[in-house]
Design an enzyme around this catalytic site. Structure first.
Site, mmCIF file in Angstrom:
data_model
loop_
_atom_site.group_PDB
_atom_site.id
_atom_site.type_symbol
_atom_site.label_atom_id
_atom_site.label_comp_id
_atom_site.label_asym_id
_atom_site.label_seq_id
_atom_site.Cartn_x
_atom_site.Cartn_y
_atom_site.Cartn_z
ATOM 1 N N MET A 1 2.312 1.510 0.586
ATOM 2 C CA MET A 1 1.064 0.512 0.380
ATOM 3 C C MET A 1 1.489 -0.628 0.863
ATOM 4 O O MET A 1 2.338 -0.995 0.086
ATOM 5 C CB MET A 1 0.244 1.040 -0.686
ATOM 6 C CG MET A 1 -0.837 0.344 -0.833
ATOM 7 S SD MET A 1 -2.309 1.057 -1.943
ATOM 8 C CE MET A 1 -1.426 0.818 -3.552
ATOM 9 N N ASP A 2 0.805 -1.515 1.453
ATOM 10 C CA ASP A 2 1.037 -2.914 1.892
ATOM 11 C C ASP A 2 0.990 -3.557 0.486
ATOM 12 O O ASP A 2 0.094 -3.254 -0.477
ATOM 13 C CB ASP A 2 0.169 -3.451 2.885
ATOM 14 C CG ASP A 2 0.471 -2.744 4.392
ATOM 15 O OD1 ASP A 2 1.687 -2.453 4.509
ATOM 16 O OD2 ASP A 2 -0.531 -2.297 5.197
ATOM 17 N N GLN A 3 1.697 -4.560 0.613
ATOM 18 C CA GLN A 3 1.857 -5.527 -0.656
ATOM 19 C C GLN A 3 0.475 -6.029 -1.257
ATOM 20 O O GLN A 3 0.059 -5.853 -2.365
ATOM 21 C CB GLN A 3 2.766 -6.679 -0.622
ATOM 22 C CG GLN A 3 3.177 -7.371 -1.569
ATOM 23 C CD GLN A 3 4.247 -8.480 -1.559
ATOM 24 O OE1 GLN A 3 4.750 -8.474 -0.544
ATOM 25 N NE2 GLN A 3 4.199 -9.465 -2.147
ATOM 26 N N ARG A 101 -3.608 -1.390 9.713
ATOM 27 C CA ARG A 101 -3.841 -2.674 10.411
ATOM 28 C C ARG A 101 -3.444 -2.836 12.026
ATOM 29 O O ARG A 101 -4.121 -3.360 12.827
ATOM 30 C CB ARG A 101 -2.582 -3.333 9.493
ATOM 31 C CG ARG A 101 -2.723 -3.500 8.191
ATOM 32 C CD ARG A 101 -1.745 -3.846 7.409
ATOM 33 N NE ARG A 101 -1.239 -5.513 7.394
ATOM 34 C CZ ARG A 101 -0.271 -5.979 6.886
ATOM 35 N NH1 ARG A 101 0.580 -5.518 6.169
ATOM 36 N NH2 ARG A 101 -0.127 -7.315 7.087
#
Length: 159
Positions: A1-3, A101
């Site tokens: 998961m992205d930050q 994204r």
């Protein structure tokens, strides 16, 4: 998961369960559903199928049809519209780095607050892992466990 992504996160307390859950993710037994605000007006529902690979110009980024591109499938359904923004529900059939994204940016609808693939603005990333559905580690048959993460109060961007 992205930050900067908010929401549900799958973790195990027992080391013996880690390889089982990793295998479940690899074999697509774990279903991840996201909510995201994107720029522009996206309509209806659909599927992004463009393969994703590395960006040869920037090691942090990925590209549609980039270097060593791999199959990538993202499904979406529009939930709500706001002026120049769309709230979408997204679910992954594959799981490439930055897949949501990249697919959204390539479609002309980058995530609100995405500093890497989107429009530079004052918003934080509006990507929320809303639901996880997964089998219990030692029972692959039967109903999946469903975890729903509440949407943060500041999730809806102000324009």
């Amino acid at each position: 998961m992205d930050q900067e992504t908010t929401g549900a996160l799958l973790m195990t307390k027992t080391p013996a369960v880690v390889p089982i859950m990793v295998r479940n993710i690899a074999e697509k037994r774990v279903q991840r559903t996201y909510l995201a605000w994107v720029h522009g007006t996206l309509q209806g529902q659909g599927t992004f199928t463009a393969p994703i690979g590395r960006d040869p110009q920037d090691k942090r980024k990925r590209l549609v049809n980039g270097t060593h591109a791999q199959r990538a499938i993202t499904h979406y359904q529009v939930v709500e519209h706001a002026p120049d923004l769309t709230l979408v529900r997204l679910w992954l059939e594959t799981g490439r780095t930055h897949q949501l994204r990249v697919h959204l940016a390539a479609s002309g609808h980058p995530l609100v607050g995405d500093p890497l693939y989107g429009i530079a603005d004052h918003h934080r990333l509006r990507l929320h892992c809303w639901q996880l559905a997964f089998p219990q580690p030692f029972t692959l048959t039967g109903p999946k466990t469903l975890v729903t993460a509440p949407v943060p109060a500041d999730f809806t961007p102000t324009v």
